[in-house]
Scaffold this motif. Sequence first.
Motif, PDB file in Angstrom:
ATOM      1  N   ASP A 138       0.842  -1.194   0.000  1.00 27.46           N
ATOM      2  CA  ASP A 138       0.000   0.000   0.000  1.00 27.46           C
ATOM      3  C   ASP A 138       0.878   1.246   0.000  1.00 27.46           C
ATOM      4  N   PRO A 139       0.531   2.246  -0.793  1.00 27.19           N
ATOM      5  CA  PRO A 139       1.288   3.502  -0.716  1.00 27.19           C
ATOM      6  C   PRO A 139       0.894   4.297   0.516  1.00 27.19           C
ATOM      7  N   VAL A 140       1.830   5.055   1.054  1.00 22.22           N
ATOM      8  CA  VAL A 140       1.543   5.931   2.189  1.00 22.22           C
ATOM      9  C   VAL A 140       1.375   7.367   1.681  1.00 22.22           C
ATOM     10  N   GLY A 141       2.222   7.723   0.721  1.00 22.68           N
ATOM     11  CA  GLY A 141       2.181   9.089   0.172  1.00 22.68           C
ATOM     12  C   GLY A 141       1.635   9.100  -1.243  1.00 22.68           C
ATOM     13  N   PHE A 142       1.138  10.259  -1.641  1.00 20.77           N
ATOM     14  CA  PHE A 142       0.569  10.401  -2.985  1.00 20.77           C
ATOM     15  C   PHE A 142       1.070  11.692  -3.597  1.00 20.77           C
ATOM     16  N   TRP A 143       1.594  11.588  -4.809  1.00 20.96           N
ATOM     17  CA  TRP A 143       2.058  12.773  -5.529  1.00 20.96           C
ATOM     18  C   TRP A 143       0.894  13.315  -6.356  1.00 20.96           C
ATOM     19  N   PHE A 201       0.301  14.118   1.163  1.00 19.88           N
ATOM     20  CA  PHE A 201       0.570  14.587  -0.200  1.00 19.88           C
ATOM     21  C   PHE A 201       1.351  15.883  -0.094  1.00 19.88           C
ATOM     22  N   LEU A 202       1.824  16.376  -1.239  1.00 18.62           N
ATOM     23  CA  LEU A 202       2.634  17.601  -1.248  1.00 18.62           C
ATOM     24  C   LEU A 202       1.890  18.708  -1.984  1.00 18.62           C
ATOM     25  N   THR A 203       2.072  19.934  -1.521  1.00 15.87           N
ATOM     26  CA  THR A 203       1.526  21.075  -2.266  1.00 15.87           C
ATOM     27  C   THR A 203       2.657  22.067  -2.501  1.00 15.87           C
ATOM     28  N   ASP A 204       2.371  23.057  -3.330  1.00 15.27           N
ATOM     29  CA  ASP A 204       3.341  24.137  -3.448  1.00 15.27           C
ATOM     30  C   ASP A 204       3.287  24.981  -2.160  1.00 15.27           C
TER      31      ASP A 204
END
Lengths: 254, 523
Positions: free
Chosen positions: B181-186, B208-211
């Motif tokens: 399972d992924p933990v992070g999502f781009w 997840f990441l944001t600007d």
Amino acid sequence: MFSNSAQKPDLTEINHPLIYKGQESELPSGYNKDCLVAMPRDPYWLFCYWDFNEQTWQKLTDYQNNICTLRIRSKDTELLKVPVSLLAKSWYVHGNFAGLPLTIDLGIETQDGYLPFLTSNIVNMPPDSISQKTDELWLSIDELYLDEYYTKIGASPLFWQKEGKKKAQYMASPMPLKEAKQKEHLLVCDTDLIVYGKTTPGSVLLQNEQTVPIDTNGNFQMKLKLNEGLQNIELVSYAKNGLVKSKIITIKRG
Amino acid sequence: MTKGYLAIVLHAHLPYVRDLGPDGALEEDWLYEAIIETYIPLIRILEKLEADRLSVRLGLSITPPLLNMLSDKILLKRFLKRLDLLIDMSFQEVARTKDSYPFCETAELYQEILKDTKKRINGSENYVSSRFAHFQKIGLIEILASCATHGYLPLLNVVPQSQKAQIKEGINEYHRFFQKDPVGFWLPECGYTPGVDKYLADANIRYFLTDTHGVLNADTRPRYATYAPIYTPNAVAAFARDFESSKQVWSATEGYPGDFDYRDFYRDIGFDLDYKYLKPLLEPIGIRKMTGFKYHRITGKSDHKEPYNPMHAAYKAKLHAANFVFNREAQVNYLSSVMDRPPILVAPYDAELFGHWWFEGPLFLEEVLRLTCQSPTLQLLTPCDYLKKHPTNQVATPSSSSWGYNGYNEVWLENSNDWIYPHLHEASILLNELAKRGNPTTLKKRILNQASRELLLAQSSDWAFIMKTGTVAEYAIRRTKEHLKNFNDLLVLYDTADPNLENLERLEKLNAIFPGIDYRIFA
């Protein structure tokens, strides 16, 4: 050794099956349905596209001498109107929309007033600055949960559904920071500013370009960060009937 | 004593450019170049770090179109053919430059890289993704999932089921390739809009990441600005890009990659040398193009270019790495003095910047990772590691944002590409309606599964991006129209009583991405 004289090729002059020549199949020009869709481009630009079914197009021919406009409103307050050509089928609208929920109407100006034909979805325009709202809420996620989650290679999503997906707990501010407790002696002091008042019910109230929620009686209250030095708090209220009132409160923190 | 954290996250992505014609598509070169110049150099770095037993942590997202192409037998065969031609050329280049320094050193470097690439790829299916899976298993990297076809989510929210489908199929593909399972999502293009986090939470994604401004302009002011994550109301963490570390690498004027000692990307023997000499590399069309053999350094802002010296450039890359780490240390030294928890600096970059666009990028990256491991104040970690250490975070809704030009949707919504949205939205509405219906026949399911592939491919943010930049705009326009037309044709087939399956079979072979897709992701 290197000539650097060769020009980059112009692909349009070369015939080869691998080079695309612009003969792609065209898509339908429309889908024979009434629609008006709004999309935010950025805090200041709103894009919309529209289309009509055959009956609506027919109906619109009765109004071919009337001016057609896009009406931009935030909830029930009209912000601006932009004359458009119906045949354009899409438009970019510029305005000071940062942070506002917007709806667009596409309609006709008649002697009896504005006659909307289509209404768009609601779009929440992105803010363009840091929020003045400082009511903090904190959340703790069980460390064990992340540990298990991270190491459980191949665990199926069903496992987590069974276990209860969110082993998390909400907490109100102030947050219990472990790091803060570890320090030997600590004193942190700060203060916030409460601004409250009343405006005409149904108006849109902006504080430094951010919307301020108002209740059905027109009352509002907000908590702001009290910064060092002079601070100007500008409130602008846009009434449904188009009237605008503004107030500036100046505060000094020594 | 650790005063703060550095989380480097690389995003590897290419659009699905596979073609079934005997010579493939011209755009397949993008994949071949990225394998040689970025993905394998990254594998080399990770191997060295593994051998040295350094406690490195690096985030890496690899998108499903890229994973699908990296494991495609047809593309592998064509890549090996291309690689053979390049190796042949490298022998000729070593001979041609043998008496002229420093060209001879650069030629030898290319030959070494190409031969090593061949040795690694030859006979090994799925080489790149299986190596990355290995590095994840031993804890060097953490692989993030991403959308099915790099759909730009803020502009798909008119029909939110499309956002959900992009996320769900992206995660299905992650399971298929990495068996976990992924933990992070781009989020493609760091494109966030409120509501997306609900679908991420439903898929058990933790961050997840944001600007920068995604977190900074959240609906409640973030106490630690961008130096700690916030939880969205759906309990998914949003980490913001650190402005300073981003600027030092990305900035066109101040960024490291523009240093005059670094290799010039545009000056290539494909445009410099005699046509007959180059002909084998320019087949099958025979037009001049990039070959990867580049012998000049950036030199300055004019067209005049001096010879490239690999040793000088490598030295500069190390200097820049030391400068980068020094600045991050200075940042955390200051921030830790005003924060009551260690700050995290999140530094996301396009993976292809390192090696493909910036030839010395992998050297820089390796040195940054090594120096950070030795740093007394800075610790490498991934966003997931951070959440384990600091599970208590502020709750706020991030602002709609992206890392594109001007920070919002402008790149993917402007005059050159806005015409795509009525079609994409209409197709999403139709598929959503069909996906909600009862149990269709096996054949109808098959038709809808292919229609889902076509719609997802049409939604790739790459097409709108290319239309905007105008470099190969006609290709992007064709791809968008083709996938939408295929979608419409499949829906006609769906409504036909006794359908002719020829077109369905052709499309299943042509756009063979997502083998396990189930159209009900659009429900």
